[in-house]
Write an enzyme that holds these catalytic residues in place. Structure first.
Site, mmCIF file in Angstrom:
data_model
loop_
_atom_site.group_PDB
_atom_site.id
_atom_site.type_symbol
_atom_site.label_atom_id
_atom_site.label_comp_id
_atom_site.label_asym_id
_atom_site.label_seq_id
_atom_site.Cartn_x
_atom_site.Cartn_y
_atom_site.Cartn_z
ATOM 1 N N GLU A 185 0.826 -1.233 0.000
ATOM 2 C CA GLU A 185 0.000 0.000 0.000
ATOM 3 C C GLU A 185 0.845 1.262 0.000
ATOM 4 O O GLU A 185 0.498 2.275 0.617
ATOM 5 C CB GLU A 185 -0.982 -0.034 1.185
ATOM 6 C CG GLU A 185 -1.909 -1.243 1.122
ATOM 7 C CD GLU A 185 -2.826 -1.413 2.334
ATOM 8 O OE1 GLU A 185 -2.902 -0.498 3.178
ATOM 9 O OE2 GLU A 185 -3.460 -2.479 2.428
ATOM 10 N N GLU A 291 -5.296 -8.233 -0.611
ATOM 11 C CA GLU A 291 -6.080 -7.894 0.590
ATOM 12 C C GLU A 291 -7.380 -7.277 0.141
ATOM 13 O O GLU A 291 -7.404 -6.394 -0.716
ATOM 14 C CB GLU A 291 -5.379 -6.812 1.428
ATOM 15 C CG GLU A 291 -4.583 -7.290 2.584
ATOM 16 C CD GLU A 291 -4.114 -6.125 3.467
ATOM 17 O OE1 GLU A 291 -4.959 -5.359 3.960
ATOM 18 O OE2 GLU A 291 -2.894 -5.996 3.645
#
Ligand code: BMA
EC number: 3.2.1.78
Length: 368
Positions: A185, A291
């Site tokens: 991320e 995810e």
């Protein structure tokens, strides 16, 4: 959960013989990594379903061997087990979510032994000021790169990570293969390795240094590597903004919770996965939804109508290797329903989908 009847000699051999090459080698990990080879060989047969911390605790239990919220709801375990290393870099005995590293080790070995795949995320504290990963303004990266004042200290942290990975051995003493998904991320601004606190060039150096150190210096050739930006990109060039290079990445990933929350957000997720799948094919890599999930599963048909819609897309269904939902922590949040939850039946139906592989399905591919 059904699959075509084909022979998977490679899968059988990799499942029963997860040996580790101890020679120090440079180059693309996937050439040697049984997980990558296996996932490539079963492409088109289904998408492995994963759950973070699945075997450690759930909504109504904790640390009971053999328990799993996915198993409680579906009668089978996920094919992919996610684990978190945050805290190990300071030699903590428990990770930042209070999971003992000794339990992670034991359960990851158990999951491997049963034929599943383990993937590790890492939300490390900064070695400079010990702030948590969620300090998007904290300038850390340039100081831990080679030449930086904290580089040696950072290397010591990687040594600890390497020791942990090296300790993951099967009963014959062979190192088990696993996926490492560090520095995820990065296109968001919430982590100290994120878009606010370092340049893409610094980020690439950090990623490359981490993998080369673990793989080439520490000899972890049983490690496959996932690159997983969040949703902040449109098109291939933006997706590759932080990409450290084909020789240090095996899996092109996506972390995406946010798009699912938007009206018709599934189509946005589908577009992004198409971008990643196309790139993965060009680069001979795998693609994964590394995810995802809906916080506290507040929509009782989220699994079939949102995630299912994405994973049933004809390209994604054929090309995506795995999709993982986040953890079930009764004190914080959960992403898979538990017995009695309004989404239980829907999640069960989703998992019974013909393109979703739970542990028995995945193992079954190897036994054909
Ligand atoms: C986040 C949350 C946190 C947790 C972190 C690392 O998404 O679940 O509570 O500490 O992941 O596992």
């Amino acid at each position: 959960m059904k699959f075509k009847n084909i022979t998977y000699g490679l899968l059988v051999s990799t499942m029963s013989f997860f040996s580790c090459q101890t020679t120090v080698k440079k180059g693309v990990v996937s050439k040697e990594n049984p997980i990558i080879e296996t996932l490539k060989s079963i492409k088109g047969e289904g998408i492995l379903f994963g759950h973070q911390d699945d075997l450690a605790y759930g909504m109504q239990w904790s640390y009971i061997d053999g328990e799993s919220d996915v198993n409680r709801v579906t009668g089978d375990y996920p094919a992919l087990f996610g684990w978190e290393l945050g805290g190990i870099e300071f030699n903590h005995t428990h990770n930042l979510d209070s999971v003992p590293f000794s339990a992670i080790k034991r359960l990851a070995i158990w999951g491997h032994d049963k034929g599943g795949v383990n993937t590790f995320s890492w939300h490390p504290y900064s070695v400079i000021d010990t702030v948590s990963a969620w300090n998007g303004d904290s300038v850390v990266v340039k100081h831990i790169l080679p030449g930086g004042a904290y580089h040696e200290a950072f290397k010591k942290q990687l040594d600890i990570v390497a020791n942990f990975f090296t300790s993951l051995k099967d009963e014959k003493g062979n190192a088990i293969p696993f996926i490492f998904r560090p520095w995820h991320e990065m296109d968001g601004d919430w982590f100290w390795w994120g878009s606010k606190a370092c340049s893409s060039d610094e980020f690439k150096k950090l990623f490359r240094f981490t993998i080369e150190y673990l793989r080439d210096i520490k000899g972890l050739s049983n490690m496959a590597v996932a690159y997983s930006p969040d949703r902040n990109f449109s098109g291939e060039d933006e997706y590759l903004t932080w990409y450290p290079g084909d020789d240090v990445v095996d899996i092109l990933g996506l972390d995406n919770y946010h798009d699912f929350k938007m009206e018709n957000g599934e189509t946005v997720v589908i577009d992004k996965l198409h971008t990643i799948i196309h790139l993965a094919n060009v680069k001979n890599k795998l693609a994964a939804l590394t995810e995802t999930g809906l916080d506290n599963v507040t929509d009782s048909v989220w699994f079939t109508q949102k995630l299912g819609k994405v994973l049933n897309d004809s390209i994604i269904s054929r090309e995506l290797s795995y999709a993982m939902v986040w953890r079930n922590d009764p004190k914080v949040h959960f992403f898979f329903p538990y017995p009695g939850h309004p989404a239980e039946e829907d999640a069960k139906a989703f998992c019974a989908g013909k393109n979703i592989l739970l542990l028995k399905d995945y193992k079954g591919l190897g036994e054909k």
